[in-house]
Design a protein around this motif. Structure first.
Motif, mmCIF file in Angstrom:
data_model
loop_
_atom_site.group_PDB
_atom_site.id
_atom_site.type_symbol
_atom_site.label_atom_id
_atom_site.label_comp_id
_atom_site.label_asym_id
_atom_site.label_seq_id
_atom_site.Cartn_x
_atom_site.Cartn_y
_atom_site.Cartn_z
ATOM 1 N N LEU A 1 0.827 -1.207 0.000
ATOM 2 C CA LEU A 1 0.000 0.000 0.000
ATOM 3 C C LEU A 1 0.865 1.261 0.000
ATOM 4 O O LEU A 1 0.510 2.258 -0.627
ATOM 5 N N ALA A 2 1.995 1.214 0.689
ATOM 6 C CA ALA A 2 2.850 2.398 0.822
ATOM 7 C C ALA A 2 3.805 2.573 -0.353
ATOM 8 O O ALA A 2 4.064 3.700 -0.796
ATOM 9 N N HIS A 3 4.330 1.468 -0.882
ATOM 10 C CA HIS A 3 5.402 1.554 -1.884
ATOM 11 C C HIS A 3 5.036 0.964 -3.235
ATOM 12 O O HIS A 3 5.777 1.176 -4.200
ATOM 13 N N GLY A 4 3.938 0.225 -3.311
ATOM 14 C CA GLY A 4 3.618 -0.502 -4.533
ATOM 15 C C GLY A 4 4.263 -1.882 -4.518
ATOM 16 O O GLY A 4 5.168 -2.146 -3.724
ATOM 17 N N LEU A 5 3.801 -2.734 -5.394
ATOM 18 C CA LEU A 5 4.299 -4.111 -5.424
ATOM 19 C C LEU A 5 5.760 -4.177 -5.848
ATOM 20 O O LEU A 5 6.565 -4.886 -5.238
ATOM 21 N N ALA A 6 6.120 -3.439 -6.887
ATOM 22 C CA ALA A 6 7.477 -3.520 -7.428
ATOM 23 C C ALA A 6 8.526 -3.052 -6.427
ATOM 24 O O ALA A 6 9.635 -3.597 -6.380
ATOM 25 N N ARG A 7 8.187 -2.047 -5.625
ATOM 26 C CA ARG A 7 9.160 -1.487 -4.690
ATOM 27 C C ARG A 7 9.099 -2.120 -3.303
ATOM 28 O O ARG A 7 9.849 -1.714 -2.411
ATOM 29 N N THR A 8 8.220 -3.066 -3.139
ATOM 30 C CA THR A 8 8.187 -3.801 -1.877
ATOM 31 C C THR A 8 9.297 -4.851 -1.894
ATOM 32 O O THR A 8 9.434 -5.608 -2.854
ATOM 33 N N THR A 9 10.098 -4.865 -0.844
ATOM 34 C CA THR A 9 11.219 -5.797 -0.735
ATOM 35 C C THR A 9 11.197 -6.438 0.649
ATOM 36 O O THR A 9 10.409 -6.047 1.518
ATOM 37 N N LEU A 10 12.067 -7.398 0.859
ATOM 38 C CA LEU A 10 12.183 -7.977 2.198
ATOM 39 C C LEU A 10 12.541 -6.888 3.211
ATOM 40 O O LEU A 10 12.081 -6.920 4.353
ATOM 41 N N ALA A 11 13.335 -5.916 2.773
ATOM 42 C CA ALA A 11 13.747 -4.837 3.672
ATOM 43 C C ALA A 11 12.565 -3.951 4.056
ATOM 44 O O ALA A 11 12.402 -3.599 5.239
ATOM 45 N N THR A 12 11.729 -3.563 3.084
ATOM 46 C CA THR A 12 10.588 -2.691 3.417
ATOM 47 C C THR A 12 9.579 -3.427 4.287
ATOM 48 O O THR A 12 8.965 -2.840 5.174
ATOM 49 N N VAL A 13 9.426 -4.728 4.033
ATOM 50 C CA VAL A 13 8.492 -5.517 4.840
ATOM 51 C C VAL A 13 9.026 -5.676 6.257
ATOM 52 O O VAL A 13 8.280 -5.520 7.229
ATOM 53 N N LYS B 1 -8.228 -0.473 1.924
ATOM 54 C CA LYS B 1 -6.964 -1.111 2.288
ATOM 55 C C LYS B 1 -6.812 -2.488 1.655
ATOM 56 O O LYS B 1 -5.809 -3.171 1.860
ATOM 57 N N VAL B 2 -7.819 -2.891 0.884
ATOM 58 C CA VAL B 2 -7.795 -4.217 0.267
ATOM 59 C C VAL B 2 -7.755 -4.128 -1.263
ATOM 60 O O VAL B 2 -6.978 -4.825 -1.909
ATOM 61 N N LEU B 3 -8.584 -3.272 -1.840
ATOM 62 C CA LEU B 3 -8.647 -3.184 -3.298
ATOM 63 C C LEU B 3 -7.285 -2.916 -3.950
ATOM 64 O O LEU B 3 -6.961 -3.543 -4.964
ATOM 65 N N PRO B 4 -6.473 -1.984 -3.429
ATOM 66 C CA PRO B 4 -5.171 -1.771 -4.077
ATOM 67 C C PRO B 4 -4.300 -3.024 -4.086
ATOM 68 O O PRO B 4 -3.501 -3.207 -5.009
ATOM 69 N N LEU B 5 -4.475 -3.890 -3.094
ATOM 70 C CA LEU B 5 -3.708 -5.134 -3.058
ATOM 71 C C LEU B 5 -4.166 -6.076 -4.164
ATOM 72 O O LEU B 5 -3.345 -6.644 -4.888
ATOM 73 N N TRP B 6 -5.500 -6.223 -4.308
ATOM 74 C CA TRP B 6 -6.019 -7.071 -5.372
ATOM 75 C C TRP B 6 -5.481 -6.620 -6.732
ATOM 76 O O TRP B 6 -4.973 -7.435 -7.513
ATOM 77 N N PHE B 7 -5.610 -5.340 -7.019
ATOM 78 C CA PHE B 7 -5.245 -4.865 -8.350
ATOM 79 C C PHE B 7 -3.737 -4.868 -8.567
ATOM 80 O O PHE B 7 -3.273 -5.048 -9.701
ATOM 81 N N ALA B 8 -2.963 -4.696 -7.508
ATOM 82 C CA ALA B 8 -1.508 -4.794 -7.642
ATOM 83 C C ALA B 8 -1.106 -6.200 -8.076
ATOM 84 O O ALA B 8 -0.302 -6.387 -9.003
ATOM 85 N N PHE B 9 -1.684 -7.198 -7.443
ATOM 86 C CA PHE B 9 -1.350 -8.587 -7.790
ATOM 87 C C PHE B 9 -1.953 -8.997 -9.128
ATOM 88 O O PHE B 9 -1.297 -9.681 -9.926
ATOM 89 N N TRP B 10 -3.213 -8.623 -9.382
ATOM 90 C CA TRP B 10 -3.847 -9.012 -10.641
ATOM 91 C C TRP B 10 -3.095 -8.465 -11.843
ATOM 92 O O TRP B 10 -3.057 -9.089 -12.905
#
Length: 214
Positions: free
Chosen positions: A32-44, A112-121
């Motif tokens: 939600l904060a960084h987008g799927l591409a910029r999410t890393t083990l470090a950000t998590v 807080k859920v829809l952006p996750l669905w569409f990021a993965f889809w």
């Protein structure tokens, strides 16, 4: 002696489950904060308040973590709609109404859920892992919907169960997309009512039986 040996193992399992839960929730916040591409083990790890080493220990890689995050997203949605079906009882009209209501709950399609669905889809075409997870859950959903529509057809609704499933899922996907892209122009309550009205018009035998005027 047996108790002393099993208790630490139980505690280790509980601690591992807690850590995994922390990291999966943190992964969602990171997306939600960084987008799927910029999410890393470090950000998590940062979101979870844990070390990157802990994240790597439980999920091995970013791809592994994100695939499990998608699985968790689907699992939580599945708990929602399966629970709704169970509570609805045996009448397929009540089951259909419950499914529609569940599809527009905040836990299914809130902000807080829809952006996750569409990021993965958006990545399903490019990730065999994501596609495999989606197919597994989508198949169970499809089988459940087909059973509901088969029962409705036997009770007087007309049409083909597979086609009616397609209509219903397309309605849900379309309204979810509208809520995601233009949230100011649509509310979950309005989307739910519109889906009910549309299904009642597509299948006249359902008019008045799925709360079309809700």
């Amino acid at each position: 002696m047996a108790e002393s040996r099993t208790k630490p193992r139980k505690e280790r399992t509980e601690n591992a489950n807690r850590r995994r839960r922390q990291l999966l929730d943190a992964a969602k916040r990171s997306i939600l904060a960084h987008g799927l591409a910029r999410t890393t083990l470090a950000t998590v790890a940062e979101e979870a308040g844990l070390s990157q080493g802990v994240a790597a220990f439980y999920f091995k890689s970013k791809n592994g973590l994100l695939a499990e995050t998608l699985r968790d997203l689907y699992s939580q949605y599945e708990v929602l709609w399966m629970g709704a079906l169970e509570r609805a009882g045996s009448d397929p009209r009540d089951q259909l109404s419950a499914l529609i209501a569940t599809d527009f709950e905040a836990k299914a399609c809130g902000p807080k859920v829809l952006p996750l669905w569409f990021a993965f889809w958006g990545e399903l075409r490019f990730s065999a892992q994501y596609a495999e997870v989606a197919q597994e859950f989508d198949q169970r959903r499809r089988e459940a919907l087909t059973r509901v529509w088969d029962a409705l057809i036997q009770n007087g609704a007309s049409g083909d169960a597979d086609e009616l499933c397609d209509w219903m899922e397309t309605l849900t996907d379309g309204y979810w997309q509208h809520l995601h892209i233009a949230p100011g122009g649509m509310t979950r309550a309005r989307a739910e009512r519109a889906a009910r009205v549309c299904l009642a018009r597509l299948v006249p035998a359902l008019v008045g039986s799925i709360d079309a005027d809700k």
